[in-house]
Design a protein around this motif. Structure first.
Motif, PDB file in Angstrom:
ATOM      1  N   VAL A  96     -33.382  17.825 -41.664  1.00 21.06           N
ATOM      2  CA  VAL A  96     -34.625  17.607 -40.905  1.00 21.06           C
ATOM      3  C   VAL A  96     -35.766  18.465 -41.447  1.00 21.06           C
ATOM      4  CG1 VAL A  96     -33.401  17.005 -38.773  1.00 21.06           C
ATOM      5  CG2 VAL A  96     -34.135  19.377 -39.161  1.00 21.06           C
ATOM      6  N   LEU A  97     -36.990  17.980 -41.225  1.00 23.47           N
ATOM      7  CA  LEU A  97     -38.200  18.757 -41.477  1.00 23.47           C
ATOM      8  C   LEU A  97     -38.892  19.013 -40.144  1.00 23.47           C
ATOM      9  CD1 LEU A  97     -39.824  16.938 -44.532  1.00 23.47           C
ATOM     10  CD2 LEU A  97     -38.404  19.000 -44.563  1.00 23.47           C
ATOM     11  N   GLN A  98     -39.604  20.124 -40.063  1.00 26.48           N
ATOM     12  CA  GLN A  98     -40.321  20.458 -38.841  1.00 26.48           C
ATOM     13  C   GLN A  98     -41.819  20.219 -39.043  1.00 26.48           C
ATOM     14  OE1 GLN A  98     -41.176  24.647 -37.206  1.00 26.48           O
ATOM     15  NE2 GLN A  98     -39.349  24.022 -36.065  1.00 26.48           N
ATOM     16  N   GLY A  99     -42.411  19.406 -38.151  1.00 27.45           N
ATOM     17  CA  GLY A  99     -43.843  19.158 -38.206  1.00 27.45           C
ATOM     18  C   GLY A  99     -44.618  20.316 -37.623  1.00 27.45           C
ATOM     19  N   ILE A 100     -45.937  20.245 -37.733  1.00 25.92           N
ATOM     20  CA  ILE A 100     -46.772  21.334 -37.233  1.00 25.92           C
ATOM     21  C   ILE A 100     -46.715  21.423 -35.708  1.00 25.92           C
ATOM     22  CG2 ILE A 100     -48.938  20.034 -36.979  1.00 25.92           C
ATOM     23  CD1 ILE A 100     -50.212  22.582 -38.437  1.00 25.92           C
ATOM     24  N   ASP A 101     -46.259  20.341 -35.050  1.00 25.59           N
ATOM     25  CA  ASP A 101     -46.119  20.326 -33.594  1.00 25.59           C
ATOM     26  C   ASP A 101     -44.796  20.915 -33.120  1.00 25.59           C
ATOM     27  OD1 ASP A 101     -44.547  18.327 -34.641  1.00 25.59           O
ATOM     28  OD2 ASP A 101     -45.271  16.753 -33.286  1.00 25.59           O
ATOM     29  N   GLY A 102     -43.965  21.384 -34.066  1.00 25.83           N
ATOM     30  CA  GLY A 102     -42.676  21.976 -33.695  1.00 25.83           C
ATOM     31  C   GLY A 102     -41.556  20.969 -33.554  1.00 25.83           C
TER      32      GLY A 102
END
Length: 246
Positions: A96-102
């Motif tokens: 998984v990758l984490q977006g700027i929104d968490g």
């Protein structure tokens, strides 16, 4: 004799004479050094003849939306595409990758957007994903190596050549499953900087170049809080032909 050799070479390598496209989706906020990586990638794309797009600081869903938009624009192009690069840079864990929104987005879902099934423009064309993100929290101190002592339509469809859904894809991860990926606050990530240097200054097909990237990373020793660390990329390939960037 020479024409036979050239024909064999042509058949064994991807045709790179058409458009080359690149998309970089990155989180730069609270990831010191990531802008250094973006600038290095932009120069590499220019040197290798890629038209590139950069999108920064996306929410998790934004990674999906931007990659879909990239896919749709390629499918609508009148001129053919030879190859695409997609670079994904963010905080992450395995898969998984984490977006700027968490929130997080699965890498598998992103990869699926450009398969032979889902992207007409890249069907049978090389699709290179480069992932600069952690895949866990393990750290590698390294190991000592001892020196060596019947329906017509159906019939017609069946006669058409087919490809498996997941061919012509190259996944290149900054680190192996379960481990941390390292990034310098000023110099950028060791992984991206090494790729840029090798891809820009060396010739050969991409798997040979990635072997050199692996060698350089494996030979180096990184320091983290005074402790030596080792790191190496992981390469997963379903390429059917040789991919030359130069």
């Amino acid at each position: 004799m020479s024409s036979e050799t050239e024909q064999s070479t042509d058949q064994d390598a991807y045709d790179m004479s058409d458009a080359r496209l690149a998309l970089t989706l990155c989180i730069t906020k609270n990831r010191a050094g990531s802008e250094t990586d973006v600038k290095a990638l932009e120069q590499m794309y220019k040197d290798l003849g890629f038209k590139s797009t950069v999108k920064r600081n996306l929410p998790a869903k934004g990674f999906w939306e931007e990659l879909e938009k990239f896919r749709d624009e390629m499918d609508q192009m009148k001129d053919p595409v030879s190859c695409c690069f997609v670079v994904l840079m963010a905080h992450g864990e395995e898969g998984v990758l984490q977006g700027i929104d968490g929130h997080t987005i699965k890498l598998e879902d992103l990869f699926s957007i450009l398969t032979n099934k889902n992207c007409r423009a890249l069907r049978g064309k090389p699709k290179v994903f480069i992932v600069q993100a952690c895949r866990g929290d393990q750290k590698d101190a390294g190991e000592v190596v001892q020196p060596a002592g019947s329906d017509e339509t159906v019939v017609l469809a069946e006669q058409l050549p087919k490809l498996p859904t997941y061919t012509d894809i190259l996944h290149v991860y900054a680190t192996v499953e379960g481990y941390i990926a390292y990034r310098h606050e000023e110099d950028g990530s060791f992984f991206i900087q090494t790729i840029v240097d090798v891809f820009t200054n060396m010739k050969g097909h991409i798997l040979d170049l990635l072997t050199e990237v692996t060698r350089r990373m494996a030979d180096a020793e990184l320091m983290e809080e005074g402790k030596p660390r080792k790191v190496n990329p992981e390469i997963q390939s379903t390429l059917r032909k040789l991919l030359y960037l130069q």
